[in-house]
Design a protein around this motif. Structure first.
Motif, short mmCIF file in Angstrom:
data_model
loop_
_atom_site.label_atom_id
_atom_site.label_comp_id
_atom_site.label_asym_id
_atom_site.label_seq_id
_atom_site.Cartn_x
_atom_site.Cartn_y
_atom_site.Cartn_z
N SER A 389 64.64 -46.68 -80.70
CA SER A 389 66.01 -47.06 -80.31
C SER A 389 66.90 -47.14 -81.54
CB SER A 389 66.00 -48.41 -79.59
OG SER A 389 65.25 -48.35 -78.40
N ASP A 493 64.16 -51.37 -82.88
CA ASP A 493 63.01 -51.54 -81.98
C ASP A 493 62.50 -52.97 -81.99
OD1 ASP A 493 62.80 -48.88 -80.99
OD2 ASP A 493 62.02 -48.27 -82.93
N THR A 531 65.99 -45.01 -74.46
CA THR A 531 65.70 -45.50 -73.11
C THR A 531 65.14 -46.92 -73.11
OG1 THR A 531 63.52 -44.44 -73.21
CG2 THR A 531 65.32 -43.18 -72.21
N LYS A 532 64.57 -47.34 -74.22
CA LYS A 532 63.99 -48.69 -74.31
C LYS A 532 64.86 -49.62 -75.15
CE LYS A 532 59.26 -46.90 -73.90
NZ LYS A 532 57.90 -46.83 -74.55
#
Length: 569
Positions: A389, A493, A531-532
């Motif tokens: 991310s 992340d 997406t995360k």
């Protein structure tokens, strides 16, 4: 411009092929007894009220033989004795005298009486012949008329195509003619104003509008606090002997700069026409070289070189607001030649010693908007492919070029190894500046310019790069700059990485406070990739940043889903 017409819903559209044709869209009373408001807007159509036409100088018919004879007979070393102010006044007086004596005036053309600019003599002759044939036979189906009409139409098309091709091919040398021709094709005849003041009153007088715009431009200047000057990070750590302190400029270098003068540019406050200066460029190499030497030796810049006629250039939004115009300074062409020589020396010094950080892509050779975007997308897509991310913070300075505090800028020049005569000249060039706004033949009163680097000057961009250069220092995440357009971004992340990005945002705010700059917080945005992605919150100066899914970045729409088809701005 989006205006809801029924509660918060937008039910009505104003469609036009020319955006400049429509302005000031606003809602009025309700339609009938319903809850649907009507729209009201202004249409710019037809010709504006033209200012009285005055005779202009016809440089094509100038008596260059007499000008050359007189200028070649001048002993410039004797004439320009004394300090730089005296030398400049004598040089200016001689040039203006040559222009007045040997450049004839031509009468202005009125209305549509003149032929189109693209029509050749041959095409015009055939068109007149066609009219004469029609006047004789009074029939458009007569064989003689048909023959000459076809020939005229063919020559008119050829003439127009040839003219437009020349405009396109010469756009780098004469962009003024190109855009003048393009503007002549639009149906929207738009001018500045009428403006609306803070109390909501309309200002439509040309002189009052010029004063209002200049008042706004002056209001954004920084009142620099010099009591406690911040410490400057030393960027150039080389020996003092390698500092940029003086210029070695030959007459050949001056000649090369004069040859690059653009004849289509506007004159500054000194009224020296670039078209005339370009025509006599070989004859003024010596006096311009003398002016440069005297100005550098004395560390003093004549007043004419520090005053500017400012043209307001519309950006976007409501044309009635002065805040939606950008000031572009029209300054002395001779000073621009000297600025260019100083700029070249500064750029060579900075690049030779790698003093400008690689994050900067603006106003640098081999770098551009494209290189900035490629660097950004390369890092983001690399993280995207790995399933990581990324968060981006887009920042926006408020009136960045106009707010640069002069004393702080000068201190940063020293930190980049610029001193001696070069430093003294720039210091003099920045102090006691003045500007007035000129609009449609009217001008405002003069106002002092107490901060900023003039937009439209030659030195301004490189001085701004030096001022903003050290904003990188101490940042942990990635940063990319295009002049004042800055974005910071990094992998997020984990919470620790998001905290790191927030810390960098705090450092940007601290830098802005320290150096008396200001972020336009409503225009600072955040974007989440991946997406995360955890969609972390970020704050600048106590204000939460709004999240966007698409962002215009240096003219290109960037989407958080990495799809180039998304146009949801």
């Amino acid at each position: 411009m989006k205006v809801p017409t029924r509660k918060s819903a937008i039910l009505d559209l104003v469609v036009t092929t020319e955006p400049d044709l429509i302005d000031e869209i606003e809602t009025t009373e309700f339609l009938g007894g319903g809850d649907h408001k009507m729209l009201d807007w202004r249409i710019h159509f037809g010709k504006n009220n033209q200012k009285p036409l005055r005779p202009t100088l016809d440089y094509q018919r100038a008596d260059m033989e007499s000008i050359s004879r007189e200028l070649l007979g001048i002993s410039w070393d004797e004439v320009m004795e004394g300090n730089i102010d005296l030398a400049w006044e004598r040089f200016k007086a001689i040039i203006m005298d040559m222009e007045n004596k040997y450049v004839p005036k031509k009468k202005p053309r009125h209305g549509n009486r003149s032929k189109p600019v693209w029509m050749s003599y041959k095409a015009l002759k055939l068109v007149r012949k066609k009219h004469a044939v029609y006047a004789k036979y009074k029939r458009t189906d007569h064989p003689a008329y048909i023959t000459v009409a076809r020939e005229a139409a063919r020559e008119v098309r050829r003439s127009k195509l040839t003219f437009e091709s020349k405009l396109a091919n010469n756009i780098k040398e004469d962009c003024k003619s190109f855009f003048s021709y393009v503007r002549s094709k639009t149906k929207a005849k738009v001018k500045t104003g009428p403006l609306v003041d803070d109390s909501g009153q309309k200002i439509d007088s040309e002189s009052e509008m010029a004063e209002a715009v200049n008042s706004y431009f002056a209001s954004v200047f920084t009142a620099e606090s010099t009591g406690e000057m911040p410490d400057v990070e030393v960027i150039f750590k080389g020996p003092t002997s390698e500092h940029l302190c003086d210029l070695e400029v030959t007459e050949d270098l001056v000649r090369a700069k004069l040859q690059r003068l653009r004849a289509d540019k506007a004159a500054g406050v000194d009224d020296m026409s670039p078209r005339f200066l370009k025509g006599i460029q070989e004859l003024i190499v010596r006096p311009v070289h003398i002016l440069l030497q005297k100005s550098m030796a004395e560390g003093h810049v004549p007043l004419d070189w520090k005053t500017a006629n400012v043209t307001p250039i519309f950006k976007k939004g409501n044309r009635g607001k002065a805040a939606n115009y950008r000031p572009v300074s029209l300054t002395s062409q001779i000073c621009k030649v000297i600025e260019s020589l100083i700029r070249d020396a500064i750029v060579q010094h900075l690049e030779r010693n790698n003093l400008i950080f690689n994050s900067q892509h603006g106003f640098r050779s081999g770098r551009s908007c494209l290189s900035n975007l490629l660097s950004f997308l390369d890092k983001v897509t690399e993280c995207w492919d790995r399933g990581e991310s990324v968060d981006v913070i887009y920042t926006d300075f408020a009136k960045a070029f106009d707010k640069v505090p002069h004393q702080r800028l000068l201190n940063k020049l020293k930190s980049h190894g610029i001193g001696g005569k070069v430093f003294n000249w720039i210091s003099s060039w920045l102090e006691n500046r003045a500007q007035r706004v000129c609009m449609n033949g009217f001008s405002s009163l003069w106002r002092a310019v107490v901060s900023g680097v003039p937009q439209g000057s030659v030195l301004g961009p490189i001085l701004f790069l030096i001022f903003i250069n050290d904003i990188d220092i101490g940042l942990v995440n990635w940063i990319l700059k295009f002049a004042d357009d800055i974005k910071i971004f990094g992998k997020v992340d984990s919470m620790e990485e998001a905290v790191s990005l927030q810390s960098d945002a705090d450092k940007l705010c601290n830098w802005a406070r320290k150096w008396q700059m200001k972020f336009e917080l409503d225009k600072c945005k955040k974007m989440h990739f991946g997406t995360k992605n955890g969609h972390h919150e970020y704050v600048m100066d106590g204000q939460k940043l709004a999240e966007v899914k698409t962002q215009k970045d240096l003219g290109v729409i960037v989407s958080n889903n990495m799809k180039v088809s998304d146009s949801g701005l």
